[in-house]
Write an enzyme that holds these catalytic residues in place. Structure first.
Site, short mmCIF file in Angstrom:
data_model
loop_
_atom_site.label_atom_id
_atom_site.label_comp_id
_atom_site.label_asym_id
_atom_site.label_seq_id
_atom_site.Cartn_x
_atom_site.Cartn_y
_atom_site.Cartn_z
N ASP A 142 0.86 -1.19 0.00
CA ASP A 142 0.00 0.00 0.00
C ASP A 142 0.90 1.25 0.00
O ASP A 142 1.81 1.36 0.82
CB ASP A 142 -0.86 -0.05 1.29
CG ASP A 142 -1.98 0.95 1.30
OD1 ASP A 142 -2.40 1.40 0.22
OD2 ASP A 142 -2.45 1.29 2.42
N GLU A 154 -1.48 6.03 -9.03
CA GLU A 154 -2.43 7.02 -8.48
C GLU A 154 -2.30 8.35 -9.20
O GLU A 154 -1.21 8.84 -9.46
CB GLU A 154 -2.21 7.21 -6.97
CG GLU A 154 -3.18 8.25 -6.38
CD GLU A 154 -3.29 8.25 -4.85
OE1 GLU A 154 -2.90 7.25 -4.22
OE2 GLU A 154 -3.75 9.26 -4.30
N ASN A 197 -10.24 0.48 -0.21
CA ASN A 197 -9.24 0.40 0.86
C ASN A 197 -9.84 0.78 2.21
O ASN A 197 -10.37 1.89 2.37
CB ASN A 197 -8.10 1.37 0.58
CG ASN A 197 -7.18 0.89 -0.52
OD1 ASN A 197 -7.50 -0.06 -1.23
ND2 ASN A 197 -6.04 1.54 -0.66
N ILE A 198 -9.71 -0.13 3.17
CA ILE A 198 -10.26 0.12 4.50
C ILE A 198 -9.21 -0.23 5.55
O ILE A 198 -8.80 -1.39 5.67
CB ILE A 198 -11.55 -0.70 4.72
CG1 ILE A 198 -12.63 -0.26 3.72
CG2 ILE A 198 -12.05 -0.56 6.17
CD1 ILE A 198 -13.86 -1.14 3.67
P1 13P Z 1 -8.96 4.72 5.58
O1 13P Z 1 -8.06 5.55 6.45
O2 13P Z 1 -10.20 5.48 5.20
O3 13P Z 1 -9.29 3.40 6.18
O4 13P Z 1 -8.18 4.45 4.20
C1 13P Z 1 -7.20 3.44 4.13
C2 13P Z 1 -6.41 3.50 2.88
O5 13P Z 1 -6.72 4.17 1.91
C3 13P Z 1 -5.18 2.69 2.83
O6 13P Z 1 -4.46 2.90 1.67
O1 G3H Z 2 -3.03 4.79 3.59
C1 G3H Z 2 -2.63 4.65 4.74
C2 G3H Z 2 -2.95 3.41 5.49
O2 G3H Z 2 -4.06 3.61 6.33
C3 G3H Z 2 -1.74 2.91 6.22
O3 G3H Z 2 -1.44 3.66 7.33
O4 G3H Z 2 1.02 4.13 7.17
O5 G3H Z 2 -0.17 4.25 9.38
O6 G3H Z 2 0.24 2.04 8.29
P1 G3H Z 2 0.01 3.52 8.09
ZN ZN Z 3 -4.53 4.87 0.89
#
Ligand code: 13P
Ligand code: G3H
Ligand code: ZN
Length: 330
Positions: free
Chosen positions: A93, A145, A275-276
């Site tokens: 991610d 993106e 994404n969640i």
């Molecule tokens: P949220 O913070 O809304 O859960 O989004 C997560 C996300 O986009 C991770 O890439």
């Molecule tokens: O997009 C962000 C995700 O929620 C991941 O968050 O970098 O704190 O693990 P993090």
């Molecule tokens: Zn994200």
């Protein structure tokens, strides 16, 4: 070097094609620990949903890259043991460099995101293309993106959204060769997606956030028909869980998410991946706070992480069944 195929993982290619045709979206749930991973797999096996296990650079640092790889391999075996060999994707991610994407591909990830959205357009294209060339040589799929979400992305804080420009998407997809595209239409990361001042109140006094820009999504769909779109920042921030947190010593102020009706609508469009992360954090925190507040003598982590895992599983099942529609698609 280990290929994701040896670990029993899938890339996103066939999954997105099926999701697009079937008008549903595949859940992309972030994880960084065992209880989250168990809850994701239990929920997706019970609902027979394909799933994308998402690892951020921060999660990779937290859990250790070798641990994560074996955890994902363990998740594949765990799903089989639970009775359903669901398709499982291991996805990076918000990758922010070629080197990070390459390391993940070399250690068994089946999909990576290269997020060049903060770069000037031509630099975003060049970086994304470089990742695509390496990834595709290994049969790994790539998410790019275009547009910037408000909030925190890649440690960069953007005060306002820069919505995705529909005029750019066809050119970007053609020049980079990406397999999916994350867009900006009004969602943002974290638990405070809107301020109360940005919202209106309905007759019951409930805060209603400004609607997502579905007009932009529709324009994008016209420019790249059939192409898989990704929605980041798609937590709905359940208010009943926020209340549990705040009633048990928490202080989450003005936490507002995306209404699930909007996400349901998005899932029936070209949006193939949702994404969640924040909702999972909220569910886990609510359960842990409740146990610790009501059973102050408890000190066995299993007694609060167990209920947290159950709460997470319920949340993930709800997303699959009532929001994304990916049940029975495994
Ligand atoms: P949220 O913070 O809304 O859960 O989004 C997560 C996300 O986009 C991770 O890439
Ligand atoms: O997009 C962000 C995700 O929620 C991941 O968050 O970098 O704190 O693990 P993090
Ligand atoms: Zn994200």
């Amino acid at each position: 070097m280990v290929s994701y195929k040896e670990l029993g993982l899938s890339n996103t290619k066939a999954l997105f094609a099926k999701a697009h045709a079937g008008k549903y979206a595949i859940p992309a749930f972030n994880f960084n620990n065992m209880e989250q991973l168990q809850a994701i797999i239990q929920a997706c096996v019970e609902t027979k949903s394909p799933v994308i296990l998402q690892v951020s650079a921060g999660a990779r640092k937290y859990a250790n890259q070798t641990m994560l790889r074996y955890m994902a391999q363990g998740a594949v075996e765990y799903a089989k043991e639970l009775g359903c060999n669901i398709p499982i994707v291991l996805h990076l991610d918000h990758g922010n460099s070629f080197e990070l994407c390459k390391e993940c591909i070399d250690s068994g990830f089946s999909s990576v995101m290269i997020d060049g959205s903060h770069l000037p357009y031509e630099e975003n294209i060049a970086l994304t293309k470089k990742v695509v060339e390496y990834a595709h040589a290994n049969d790994v799929t790539v998410e790019g993106e275009l547009g910037v979400l408000a909030g925190i992305e890649d440690d960069v804080v953007a005060e306002h959204h820069t919505y995705t420009e529909p005029d750019q998407v066809e050119d970007f997809v053609k020049k980079t060769g990406v397999d999916s595209l994350a867009i900006s239409i009004g969602t943002s990361h974290g638990a405070n997606k809107f301020t109360p001042a940005q919202c209106t109140r309905n007759a019951d006094g409930v805060l209603i956030p400004p609607p997502l820009r579905f007009d932009i999504l529709e324009e994008i769909e016209k420019r790249i028909p059939g192409f898989p779109i990704v929605l980041h920042g798609a937590s709905s921030v359940p208010q009943e869980l926020i209340a549990v947190i705040n009633n048990n010593g928490g202080a989450m102020k003005d936490a507002i998410g995306i209404p699930e009706s909007e996400l349901r609508h998005a899932a029936t469009s070209a949006v193939c991946k949702v994404n969640i992360d924040s909702d999972g954090r909220i569910a886990m925190t609510a359960a842990v706070r409740e146990v610790l507040a009501t059973q102050p003598a408890e000190f066995d982590p299993r007694k609060y992480l167990g209920p947290a895992r159950d709460q997470l599983k319920d949340l993930y099942k709800h997303k699959v069944l009532n929001v994304l529609g990916s049940n029975d698609k495994a």
